[in-house]
Design an enzyme around this catalytic site. Sequence first.
Site, PDB file in Angstrom:
ATOM      1  N   SER A 148     -47.086 -52.768  23.209  1.00 29.49           N
ATOM      2  CA  SER A 148     -48.374 -52.397  23.788  1.00 29.49           C
ATOM      3  C   SER A 148     -48.946 -51.218  23.019  1.00 29.49           C
ATOM      4  O   SER A 148     -48.203 -50.433  22.419  1.00 29.49           O
ATOM      5  CB  SER A 148     -48.205 -51.998  25.261  1.00 29.49           C
ATOM      6  OG  SER A 148     -49.408 -51.458  25.792  1.00 29.49           O
ATOM      7  N   TYR A 163     -43.845 -47.531  31.915  1.00 30.23           N
ATOM      8  CA  TYR A 163     -44.417 -48.588  31.073  1.00 30.23           C
ATOM      9  C   TYR A 163     -44.524 -48.102  29.632  1.00 30.23           C
ATOM     10  O   TYR A 163     -44.111 -48.786  28.692  1.00 30.23           O
ATOM     11  CB  TYR A 163     -45.783 -48.990  31.604  1.00 30.23           C
ATOM     12  CG  TYR A 163     -46.431 -50.124  30.855  1.00 30.23           C
ATOM     13  CD1 TYR A 163     -46.119 -51.455  31.156  1.00 30.23           C
ATOM     14  CD2 TYR A 163     -47.357 -49.880  29.843  1.00 30.23           C
ATOM     15  CE1 TYR A 163     -46.705 -52.496  30.465  1.00 30.23           C
ATOM     16  CE2 TYR A 163     -47.960 -50.924  29.150  1.00 30.23           C
ATOM     17  CZ  TYR A 163     -47.630 -52.226  29.465  1.00 30.23           C
ATOM     18  OH  TYR A 163     -48.224 -53.276  28.778  1.00 30.23           O
ATOM     19  N   LYS A 167     -42.420 -49.717  26.417  1.00 28.36           N
ATOM     20  CA  LYS A 167     -43.077 -50.379  25.297  1.00 28.36           C
ATOM     21  C   LYS A 167     -42.776 -49.676  23.974  1.00 28.36           C
ATOM     22  O   LYS A 167     -42.670 -50.321  22.925  1.00 28.36           O
ATOM     23  CB  LYS A 167     -44.581 -50.458  25.549  1.00 28.36           C
ATOM     24  CG  LYS A 167     -44.954 -51.390  26.700  1.00 28.36           C
ATOM     25  CD  LYS A 167     -44.458 -52.807  26.479  1.00 28.36           C
ATOM     26  CE  LYS A 167     -44.963 -53.771  27.542  1.00 28.36           C
ATOM     27  NZ  LYS A 167     -44.546 -55.173  27.271  1.00 28.36           N
TER      28      LYS A 167
END
Length: 258
Positions: A148, A163, A167
Amino acid sequence: MGIIEKMRLDGKKAFVTGGARGIGKSVATALAEAGADIAIVDMDMPEAEKTAKWMAGETGRDIFAIKCDVTSPEDVNAMTDAILARFGRIDVAFCNAGICINVPADEMTFEQWKKVIDVNLTGVFLTAQAAGKVMLKQGSGSIINTASMSAHIVNVPQPQCAYNASKAGVIQLTKSMAIEWAKKGVRVNSISPGYIGTELILAAPHLTALIEEWNKIAPMGRLGRPDELQAIVVYLAGDASSFTTGSDFVVDGAFTCF
């Protein structure tokens, strides 16, 4: 072989995790349109079966659905066995399943942290590892992991430390696997999408205000579309990218450029 032929995936066998909807569905469709047979891997079996049936009808490829919890080694092993029983080999793995929990770091519970890391990082490791074992025996294969732009920046205004960390881990995992397998015919790359307007995101009322904030910052002033990730994955899956491994491809409309 010309460049168009190198972009074709005829005869290749692939799996896509998180393939029932969103980015996974869009990419799986592109891989099938390029000639690959696809295993749609997801926890939502009814949606995965619906997607597989639709995709098979649209592309004429051999498409089937598999239920798998990517955080479970047993499930991933069973998934791999099912794909080999159906296809006999694995040429392309798009390790894409992921989740996001937006909670401030000081309020995040251990359970919330672990859930994100388990799906986004451990899940990518387990599925990429399983594909890699098969590909190493074959002497060839391409693994594409979904990271990401959040691996490169800290998103605002939403808090999402787990998150972002997961990533970033995916990118380093990708590079590590690429180095280990570079001389063994197995390539490993990642893509780092920006904000992508999947059906679920666009249909979520609680995200409307956030989307407006993102679009104010975004150089292109909009979300990306799932189909705008198709070409890079098809490229990485096929022979056109034979010298490409250990790379992360940011597809974010220049969001991370400032």
